[in-house]
Design a protein around this motif. Structure first.
Motif, PDB file in Angstrom:
ATOM      1  N   TYR A 193      36.356  44.131  43.503  1.00  0.00           N
ATOM      2  CA  TYR A 193      35.393  43.664  42.498  1.00  0.00           C
ATOM      3  C   TYR A 193      35.773  44.395  41.078  1.00  0.00           C
ATOM      4  O   TYR A 193      35.402  44.132  40.255  1.00  0.00           O
ATOM      5  N   ARG A 222      38.602  45.423  40.144  1.00  0.00           N
ATOM      6  CA  ARG A 222      39.722  45.213  39.228  1.00  0.00           C
ATOM      7  C   ARG A 222      39.480  43.780  38.892  1.00  0.00           C
ATOM      8  O   ARG A 222      40.108  43.216  38.156  1.00  0.00           O
ATOM      9  N   ASP A 223      39.216  42.666  39.834  1.00  0.00           N
ATOM     10  CA  ASP A 223      39.537  40.802  39.945  1.00  0.00           C
ATOM     11  C   ASP A 223      37.694  40.906  39.052  1.00  0.00           C
ATOM     12  O   ASP A 223      38.252  39.710  38.667  1.00  0.00           O
ATOM     13  N   GLY A 224      37.062  41.675  39.046  1.00  0.00           N
ATOM     14  CA  GLY A 224      35.749  40.543  39.127  1.00  0.00           C
ATOM     15  C   GLY A 224      34.278  40.446  39.351  1.00  0.00           C
ATOM     16  O   GLY A 224      34.469  40.248  40.669  1.00  0.00           O
ATOM     17  N   ARG A 240      31.992  36.768  34.852  1.00  0.00           N
ATOM     18  CA  ARG A 240      33.098  37.847  35.651  1.00  0.00           C
ATOM     19  C   ARG A 240      33.012  38.456  35.117  1.00  0.00           C
ATOM     20  O   ARG A 240      33.372  39.354  33.906  1.00  0.00           O
ATOM     21  N   ARG A 282      34.789  43.010  34.697  1.00  0.00           N
ATOM     22  CA  ARG A 282      35.745  44.449  35.167  1.00  0.00           C
ATOM     23  C   ARG A 282      34.966  44.812  34.729  1.00  0.00           C
ATOM     24  O   ARG A 282      34.593  45.040  33.231  1.00  0.00           O
ATOM     25  N   PRO A 323      37.999  47.907  34.428  1.00  0.00           N
ATOM     26  CA  PRO A 323      39.944  48.063  35.311  1.00  0.00           C
ATOM     27  C   PRO A 323      39.951  49.791  34.832  1.00  0.00           C
ATOM     28  O   PRO A 323      40.778  49.998  36.561  1.00  0.00           O
TER      29      PRO A 323
END
Length: 612
Positions: free
Chosen positions: A139, A141-143, A184, A186, A188
């Motif tokens: 979640y 990393r990818d959102g 979304r 993210r 990182p």
């Protein structure tokens, strides 16, 4: 009144209930993968730290209460980090600071949540750390869909980020703009932090426990501790004092700290034992309330109110139920303010004794009390914090302080990032009967700047300490701030449930009518969660600036206009909070018939239970 809103979930395999549907789904995924309740709670907890960033963060706090069914072992894992070694009363006063601010480096304590989840996994879990942490990493990393509350919190403090906290702006204002609710989102940097922790774990060898210890060392003795030290010591940041300060937290504070396992504190009530943390947190205040209510014979009042459907009758039992519960809360929380903390001995046995409950019960009258009334459980009067003594005098004179805001357990946030009443919660039961209740919190995005490169903030729990010597909750190095975080278990003979709620000082108020209606009134878990809620704001807030409203009572309008009017006639300063506004309770456990059960709060729209 129309409740419940949904059925109690019933099954035989496993149940997870939490304040966010993604965390509940992750917990259930972990059970489906062969994990137990302890694995599932940790996986859900890591996920909450990503998807509810305004309520919790990877650098926050996490008290956990667990029950191992195989041998009946019930325990607390304390994930409340301690005050830094350099954070003394004299050090704050040298800066001209008489109250620990609610934001920034001066309020930072050791981040305990990560260590608590690792300790729970090492002692009681079964799955590798990589499996348990994978959903949270994904979640980050990818959102994930950004919650409306998180978007609102970011919007409130956006100027603070832009003007003073650039590391937070880089994470929470992508492209320089406030993110929209539902988009979304993210992180990182956080994903890379999780990946590096897992790489350090894998490098520690093939052994599961060895890998968990490798991740712990990387966090508390390695790159995370080094980044925290460099930022807090080297970068002054604006805080709630209106000035920029560095902080006292250092790498050696993290290295010296480990999560600890402790016994619970428990009292019998209505056929179960209710378990809480020790008085370094506010948990025993719930037990004190149950003791006093039992002494007052609340059972008949509860049963009458439930039997009549909580009808809106100004002469009915519901008025008496709300009044008595509120008056008892005032007494118990006054004792919390006077006697609880980690900086001095707490007379807990006396506070929880039937004799003391009887003494306190005599103080409950037919009208709302405007006094702040701590007791003398072992024959000695408490030494009160100066701010509370002043507030008590003001209340007696009829002076009202700024009211504490009602809410679901979502934060009340100022543009300077000062936050009150916010956290997350998760409850789990597995097919073997293991149960976990956890209340992770802190490291809020709005209250502390992001540590460069790590993607998360530090906990600001030192704001709960008094910059005054000689009190149980005084600021003392390497002690735990008296937290509001308050998970709970109710355990009977082969049955019982984990339960809890976000909500700051309300975490041990909203569960009282829930327990009364379920254990004494016969409502099922979901109906008891859904039933109209209330709480006292006469109670002094634990968060800066410690606001309260003498005789204050915040209640859902579903109690009925005539009931609210009758309570006002008894002297309560009533605030109608709307029909569905108070609390985010959840519960999961084993019923007397052996079925696994779970229920979650419909208020706020994102708390869910899942199971089969």
């Amino acid at each position: 009144m129309t409740f419940p809103t949904r059925p109690v979930l019933t099954g035989t395999f496993g149940m997870v209930a939490s304040t966010h549907w993604l965390a509940s789904a992750v917990g259930m995924r972990t059970l489906e993968a062969g994990g137990n309740a302890f694995d599932a709670a940790a996986a859900a907890g890591f996920t909450l730290s990503v998807v509810e960033p305004h309520l919790d963060g990877p650098g926050g706090d996490a008290p956990v209460i667990g029950h191992r069914a195989a041998d009946g072992h019930t325990f607390v894992v304390c994930g409340q980090g301690v005050v830094p070694a350099r954070a003394t009363v004299d050090a704050y006063r040298a800066l001209g600071v008489d109250e620990v601010p609610g934001t920034g480096h001066l309020a930072a304590v050791v981040p305990g949540a990560f260590g608590a989840w690792l300790d729970l996994l090492a002692r009681y879990g079964t799955l590798p750390l990589a499996d348990v942490l994978a959903p949270a990493l994904g979640y980050a990393r990818d959102g994930h869909p950004l919650l409306p509350g998180a978007a609102a919190a970011i919007g409130t403090v956006a100027d603070l980020f832009r003007d003073h906290w650039p590391t937070s702006a880089a994470v929470w204002l992508p492209g320089g703009a406030v993110p929209r609710a539902g988009e979304r989102f993210r992180n990182p940097d956080l994903a890379r932090t999780f990946e590096r922790l897992l790489a350090e774990a894998a490098a520690a060898g093939p052994d599961r426990e060895g890998q968990i210890e490798g991740a712990r060392q990387a966090f508390y003795e390695g790159f995370v501790a080094e980044a925290v030290d460099a930022f807090v010591a080297g970068t002054p940041v604006l805080d709630a004092t209106g000035r920029a300060h560095t902080g006292f937290l250092r790498a050696d504070d993290l290295a010296a700290w480990r999560a600890t396992e402790e016994p619970t504190v428990a009292v019998p009530f209505a056929g179960v034992e209710v378990h809480k943390t020790g008085p370094w947190g506010q948990g025993p205040v719930l037990l004190q309330q149950l003791r006093i209510l039992e002494r007052l014979g609340i059972e008949d009042v509860v049963r009458d109110a439930v039997a009549r459907g909580d009808d809106d009758d100004p002469q009915g039992p519901l008025v008496e139920l709300v009044h008595v519960v509120v008056e008892v809360a005032k007494l118990a929380f006054a004792d919390r303010d006077a006697w609880y903390g980690d900086a001095a001995s707490v007379p807990l046995d006396a506070l929880l004794s039937p004799a003391y409950a009887a003494e306190r019960a005599h103080l409950v009258g037919s009208d709302a009390d405007g006094e702040h009334r701590p007791g003398a459980p072992h024959g000695e009067w408490p030494r009160m914090a100066r701010a509370l003594v002043g507030a008590r005098a003001a209340a007696t004179a009829g002076v009202t302080a700024a009211p504490a805001a009602p809410g679901l357990g979502e934060p009340t946030v100022s543009p300077r990032g000062v936050t009150r009443g916010d956290t997350c919660h998760v409850d789990v039961v597995d097919r073997w009967g293991n149960r976990v209740s956890a209340t992770p919190s802190g490291g809020w995005l709005q209250s502390s700047p992001v540590v460069p490169g790590l993607g998360f903030a530090l906990p600001t729990r030192a704001q709960m300490c008094w910059v005054q010597d000689g009190l149980p909750a005084s600021l003392v190095p390497r002690t735990r701030p008296r937290t509001t975080l308050s998970p709970a278990l109710a355990l009977g003979d082969g049955h019982g449930f984990a339960f809890g709620t976000p909500g700051g000082d309300q975490q041990d108020q909203w569960p009282v009518p829930f327990l009364l209606r379920h254990l004494l009134g016969g409502l099922d878990l979901q109906a008891a969660i859904d039933a109209p809620a209330w709480h006292s704001t006469h109670v002094h807030g634990s968060f800066h600036p410690r606001s309260h409203t003498p005789r204050g009572l915040v209640a859902e309008s579903r109690l009925g206009p005539r009931t609210l009017a009758a309570l006002a006639a008894r002297g309560h300063t009533v605030t109608d909070a709307g029909p569905w506004s108070l609390g985010r309770l959840s519960a999961a456990g084993v019923g007397p018939d052996g079925w696994l059960l779970a229920a979650a709060n419909p208020r706020g729209s994102h708390g869910y239970a899942v199971g089969r």
